[in-house]
Design a protein around this motif. Structure first.
Motif, PDB file in Angstrom:
ATOM      1  N   GLN A 152       0.836  -1.199   0.000  1.00  0.00           N
ATOM      2  CA  GLN A 152       0.000   0.000   0.000  1.00  0.00           C
ATOM      3  C   GLN A 152       0.873   1.252   0.000  1.00  0.00           C
ATOM      4  O   GLN A 152       0.619   2.207  -0.736  1.00  0.00           O
ATOM      5  CB  GLN A 152      -0.895  -0.010   1.236  1.00  0.00           C
ATOM      6  CG  GLN A 152      -1.911   1.105   1.222  1.00  0.00           C
ATOM      7  CD  GLN A 152      -2.671   1.184   2.526  1.00  0.00           C
ATOM      8  OE1 GLN A 152      -2.384   0.454   3.469  1.00  0.00           O
ATOM      9  NE2 GLN A 152      -3.638   2.068   2.583  1.00  0.00           N
ATOM     10  N   GLU A 153       1.927   1.192   0.807  1.00  0.00           N
ATOM     11  CA  GLU A 153       2.846   2.333   0.886  1.00  0.00           C
ATOM     12  C   GLU A 153       3.470   2.625  -0.489  1.00  0.00           C
ATOM     13  O   GLU A 153       3.490   3.768  -0.941  1.00  0.00           O
ATOM     14  CB  GLU A 153       3.963   1.980   1.856  1.00  0.00           C
ATOM     15  CG  GLU A 153       4.265   3.072   2.844  1.00  0.00           C
ATOM     16  CD  GLU A 153       5.218   2.544   3.886  1.00  0.00           C
ATOM     17  OE1 GLU A 153       6.403   2.406   3.561  1.00  0.00           O
ATOM     18  OE2 GLU A 153       4.772   2.246   5.007  1.00  0.00           O
ATOM     19  N   SER A 154       3.937   1.539  -1.166  1.00  0.00           N
ATOM     20  CA  SER A 154       4.570   1.785  -2.466  1.00  0.00           C
ATOM     21  C   SER A 154       3.547   2.268  -3.491  1.00  0.00           C
ATOM     22  O   SER A 154       3.853   3.122  -4.320  1.00  0.00           O
ATOM     23  CB  SER A 154       5.267   0.563  -3.051  1.00  0.00           C
ATOM     24  OG  SER A 154       5.383  -0.433  -2.175  1.00  0.00           O
ATOM     25  N   PHE A 155       2.323   1.723  -3.412  1.00  0.00           N
ATOM     26  CA  PHE A 155       1.283   2.175  -4.340  1.00  0.00           C
ATOM     27  C   PHE A 155       0.987   3.655  -4.125  1.00  0.00           C
ATOM     28  O   PHE A 155       0.875   4.419  -5.075  1.00  0.00           O
ATOM     29  CB  PHE A 155       0.007   1.358  -4.111  1.00  0.00           C
ATOM     30  CG  PHE A 155      -0.182   0.286  -5.140  1.00  0.00           C
ATOM     31  CD1 PHE A 155       0.624  -0.836  -5.132  1.00  0.00           C
ATOM     32  CD2 PHE A 155      -1.154   0.393  -6.120  1.00  0.00           C
ATOM     33  CE1 PHE A 155       0.468  -1.825  -6.073  1.00  0.00           C
ATOM     34  CE2 PHE A 155      -1.324  -0.596  -7.068  1.00  0.00           C
ATOM     35  CZ  PHE A 155      -0.524  -1.704  -7.043  1.00  0.00           C
ATOM     36  N   ASP A 156       0.868   4.026  -2.841  1.00  0.00           N
ATOM     37  CA  ASP A 156       0.566   5.436  -2.532  1.00  0.00           C
ATOM     38  C   ASP A 156       1.677   6.335  -3.043  1.00  0.00           C
ATOM     39  O   ASP A 156       1.434   7.386  -3.616  1.00  0.00           O
ATOM     40  CB  ASP A 156       0.401   5.623  -1.012  1.00  0.00           C
ATOM     41  CG  ASP A 156      -0.908   5.028  -0.547  1.00  0.00           C
ATOM     42  OD1 ASP A 156      -1.733   4.683  -1.420  1.00  0.00           O
ATOM     43  OD2 ASP A 156      -1.107   4.895   0.681  1.00  0.00           O
ATOM     44  N   ARG A 157       2.927   5.863  -2.802  1.00  0.00           N
ATOM     45  CA  ARG A 157       4.068   6.677  -3.233  1.00  0.00           C
ATOM     46  C   ARG A 157       4.046   6.847  -4.758  1.00  0.00           C
ATOM     47  O   ARG A 157       4.268   7.927  -5.287  1.00  0.00           O
ATOM     48  CB  ARG A 157       5.372   5.996  -2.804  1.00  0.00           C
ATOM     49  CG  ARG A 157       6.303   7.002  -2.145  1.00  0.00           C
ATOM     50  CD  ARG A 157       7.598   6.406  -1.702  1.00  0.00           C
ATOM     51  NE  ARG A 157       7.437   5.251  -0.857  1.00  0.00           N
ATOM     52  CZ  ARG A 157       8.144   4.127  -0.973  1.00  0.00           C
ATOM     53  NH1 ARG A 157       9.052   4.003  -1.901  1.00  0.00           N
ATOM     54  NH2 ARG A 157       7.971   3.129  -0.141  1.00  0.00           N
ATOM     55  N   LEU A 158       3.730   5.732  -5.436  1.00  0.00           N
ATOM     56  CA  LEU A 158       3.694   5.767  -6.900  1.00  0.00           C
ATOM     57  C   LEU A 158       2.592   6.710  -7.389  1.00  0.00           C
ATOM     58  O   LEU A 158       2.788   7.489  -8.329  1.00  0.00           O
ATOM     59  CB  LEU A 158       3.405   4.344  -7.397  1.00  0.00           C
ATOM     60  CG  LEU A 158       3.883   4.028  -8.801  1.00  0.00           C
ATOM     61  CD1 LEU A 158       5.386   4.030  -8.831  1.00  0.00           C
ATOM     62  CD2 LEU A 158       3.344   2.668  -9.232  1.00  0.00           C
ATOM     63  N   ARG A 159       1.434   6.655  -6.711  1.00  0.00           N
ATOM     64  CA  ARG A 159       0.323   7.533  -7.111  1.00  0.00           C
ATOM     65  C   ARG A 159       0.705   8.996  -6.916  1.00  0.00           C
ATOM     66  O   ARG A 159       0.475   9.830  -7.790  1.00  0.00           O
ATOM     67  CB  ARG A 159      -0.907   7.228  -6.248  1.00  0.00           C
ATOM     68  CG  ARG A 159      -1.637   6.019  -6.724  1.00  0.00           C
ATOM     69  CD  ARG A 159      -3.082   6.013  -6.260  1.00  0.00           C
ATOM     70  NE  ARG A 159      -3.640   4.703  -6.534  1.00  0.00           N
ATOM     71  CZ  ARG A 159      -3.861   3.777  -5.614  1.00  0.00           C
ATOM     72  NH1 ARG A 159      -3.609   4.039  -4.351  1.00  0.00           N
ATOM     73  NH2 ARG A 159      -4.348   2.609  -5.941  1.00  0.00           N
ATOM     74  N   ARG A 160       1.321   9.256  -5.736  1.00  0.00           N
ATOM     75  CA  ARG A 160       1.722  10.649  -5.455  1.00  0.00           C
ATOM     76  C   ARG A 160       2.729  11.105  -6.506  1.00  0.00           C
ATOM     77  O   ARG A 160       2.653  12.213  -7.031  1.00  0.00           O
ATOM     78  CB  ARG A 160       2.350  10.750  -4.069  1.00  0.00           C
ATOM     79  CG  ARG A 160       1.343  11.000  -2.970  1.00  0.00           C
ATOM     80  CD  ARG A 160       2.023  11.608  -1.755  1.00  0.00           C
ATOM     81  NE  ARG A 160       3.178  10.848  -1.301  1.00  0.00           N
ATOM     82  CZ  ARG A 160       3.085   9.803  -0.493  1.00  0.00           C
ATOM     83  NH1 ARG A 160       1.918   9.388  -0.072  1.00  0.00           N
ATOM     84  NH2 ARG A 160       4.165   9.162  -0.114  1.00  0.00           N
ATOM     85  N   PHE A 161       3.672  10.197  -6.822  1.00  0.00           N
ATOM     86  CA  PHE A 161       4.723  10.529  -7.784  1.00  0.00           C
ATOM     87  C   PHE A 161       4.106  10.847  -9.146  1.00  0.00           C
ATOM     88  O   PHE A 161       4.445  11.854  -9.774  1.00  0.00           O
ATOM     89  CB  PHE A 161       5.686   9.337  -7.898  1.00  0.00           C
ATOM     90  CG  PHE A 161       6.825   9.572  -8.840  1.00  0.00           C
ATOM     91  CD1 PHE A 161       7.738  10.583  -8.604  1.00  0.00           C
ATOM     92  CD2 PHE A 161       6.994   8.780  -9.964  1.00  0.00           C
ATOM     93  CE1 PHE A 161       8.806  10.803  -9.461  1.00  0.00           C
ATOM     94  CE2 PHE A 161       8.055   8.993 -10.823  1.00  0.00           C
ATOM     95  CZ  PHE A 161       8.957  10.009 -10.565  1.00  0.00           C
ATOM     96  N   THR A 162       3.153  10.007  -9.578  1.00  0.00           N
ATOM     97  CA  THR A 162       2.520  10.232 -10.892  1.00  0.00           C
ATOM     98  C   THR A 162       1.776  11.568 -10.881  1.00  0.00           C
ATOM     99  O   THR A 162       1.860  12.344 -11.845  1.00  0.00           O
ATOM    100  CB  THR A 162       1.531   9.080 -11.189  1.00  0.00           C
ATOM    101  OG1 THR A 162       2.179   7.869 -10.873  1.00  0.00           O
ATOM    102  CG2 THR A 162       1.108   9.067 -12.632  1.00  0.00           C
TER     103      THR A 162
END
Ligand code: ADP
Length: 457
Positions: free
Chosen positions: A219-229
């Motif tokens: 979840q953390e990596s997904f959130d980070r990826l979403r924020r990054f995008t």
């Protein structure tokens, strides 16, 4: 393919039933043999008693041996002297028993013509032969009944064990089914859901906990990826919008050639910003996806820092800033020279960007007491408030967004530095206060003692 069933429940039940069947079979066989042994031992001791009674009577008076039948009630015996029958009970004669031809004492079971088995004990000496017998059919009936009970009991016990095993295995494995159902419902959109943990101490609880921890990391990596995008799209939109509006204005009005040149110039500026941003994004993605690698080359840090700073001198001169490098001592560190160069360039570029005109930038390379090889980039700029220290290394984080954009910053410079340096076993630290300038240092281990801390936060 294995002949065992696929479901754990069926396998457990099968194993359980097989082990129980082996135990019950062995137990039944042991019980049967023991009872048989005991019954025959009892019969044999009764035979011994009867034989000694007949013998005693015969010895007392051979002519009165019939008393053994009449008084002692021994119904099956005969006494022979030589080949002549001295006495034979009525029952013995009626059933047509024979004492066998073996010399000396013998004990054996025999099935006479009437079909009722007997056990016979004979004793013989020079002048007479005595044989006594006892009916064995009762013992045989008892043993047959016992065998039947045991034989019927085994399948019944196995059937009960299969039923009980299926039930127990089903109960014990039920949480696994529930976990699987719940896990199946978790998708990329519902990564915040967790598996139920009834008891953290048991096997299923531990499995669910480990799974939940994995979900948390995902979840953390997904959130980070979403924020990054989201951040990257936002950053890319700004120059694109600027280009479009400049282009639209130019299309709308008819301009003279000099004005058109201005329009093309500002569009190229935006293209340059876009190119820089995309290059930085690529660099960051590569730095993030790379696994930490042990640095293999030993680099002369001072020489490398001097060369890197020199490439940016022209920018400092444009702002009339002084750029000095102190890399006197021979400081060697284990690191990748390309990444170290990129890190120093990013730091010096920031220092030039954020330090006002006629400020000073100083690059110093030295060996700390802790053993770190440190490359420090100091400036006399505005400094960074302590509250921002932890965040300036995050992607797209800017203390002053407008200022950073005006200076051509993408918000990725320090984030790239941190990822590159950490992927190669180094650290990056900042020391700064508003109004007192900024020092950012890259530290690479060089036989540093574990636990030794540098003066940086
Ligand atoms: P940017 O492209 O905006 O410079 P960085 O990741 O390189 O992005 O830096 C993040 C933020 O940290 C900057 O926006 C700026 O606010 C602050 N910063 C970095 N270096 C300095 C410095 N030498 N002096 C003052 N502020 C700095």
């Amino acid at each position: 393919m294995s002949a065992l069933p696929r479901s754990v429940r069926a396998r457990l039940t099968l194993w359980h039933a097989a082990v129980l069947a082996v135990i019950i079979c062995s137990f039944s066989a042991a019980v049967f043999l023991l009872v048989r042994e005991q019954l025959f031992a009892d019969l044999d001791s009764r035979l011994d008693r009867d034989l000694s009674a007949v013998e005693r009577t015969w010895r007392a008076d051979p002519g009165e041996v019939s008393e053994a039948e009449t008084r002692a009630g021994i119904q099956l015996f005969e006494v022979l002297e030589g080949r002549r029958v001295t006495y034979r009970t009525e029952e013995w004669a009626r059933r047509g028993l024979a004492s066998g031809g073996a010399a000396g004492s013998s004990r054996f079971s025999w099935l006479p013509a009437d079909g009722r088995p007997v056990r016979i004990l004979t004793t013989e000496d020079a002048d007479r032969r005595i044989a006594v017998a006892l009916d064995e059919s009762q013992i045989r009936r008892t043993l047959r009944t016992l065998a039947l009970v045991l034989a019927l009991g085994i399948p019944v016990a196995v059937a009960v064990s299969v039923a009980g095993g299926t039930f127990l295995a089903g109960r014990a494995l039920k949480p696994i089914g529930a976990l699987a159902d719940r896990a199946r419902q978790i998708t990329a959109e519902s990564l915040d859901e967790r598996l139920p943990v009834e008891n953290r101490e048991d096997e299923f609880g531990r499995l669910a906990t480990v799974f939940n921890e994995t979900l948390g990391r995902l979840q953390e990596s997904f959130d980070r990826l979403r924020r990054f995008t989201a951040d990257a799209s936002h950053e890319l939109r700004t120059p694109l919008t600027a280009m479009r509006s400049v282009g639209e204005v130019a299309l709308h009005d008819s301009l003279d050639p000099a004005a058109y040149r201005d329009v093309i110039g500002s569009m190229l500026e935006e293209v340059q910003r876009l190119t820089g941003l995309v290059e930085n994004l690529l660099l960051l993605t590569r730095a993030e996806s790379g696994r930490p690698q042990p640095a293999t080359s030993v680099v002369d840090v001072g020489a490398l820092a001097a060369r890197a700073a020199e490439t940016l001198r022209v920018l400092a001169e444009e702002k009339e800033q002084t750029l000095t490098v102190d890399a006197g001592g021979a400081v060697m560190a284990r690191c990748d020279p390309a990444l170290l160069r990129q890190g120093i360039v990013n730091l010096v570029d920031n220092a030039i960007k954020y330090t006002p005109a006629r400020g000073a930038i100083h690059v110093e390379v030295r060996l700390l007491d802790t053993g770190d090889a440190a490359i420090e980039v100091k400036d006399t700029g505005p400094g960074i408030a302590r509250a921002h220290h932890g965040r300036i290394f995050e992607r797209f984080y800017r203390v002053d967004a407008a200022r950073s954009r005006a200076e051509g910053g993408t918000g990725l410079g320090l984030s790239i530095v941190r990822h590159l340096v950490e992927a190669h076993g180094g650290r990056v630290v900042a020391e700064s206060e508003p109004g007192k300038g900024t020092t950012i240092a890259l530290l690479f281990p060089d036989g540093r003692e574990p636990g030794a801390e540098s003066r940086y936060l």
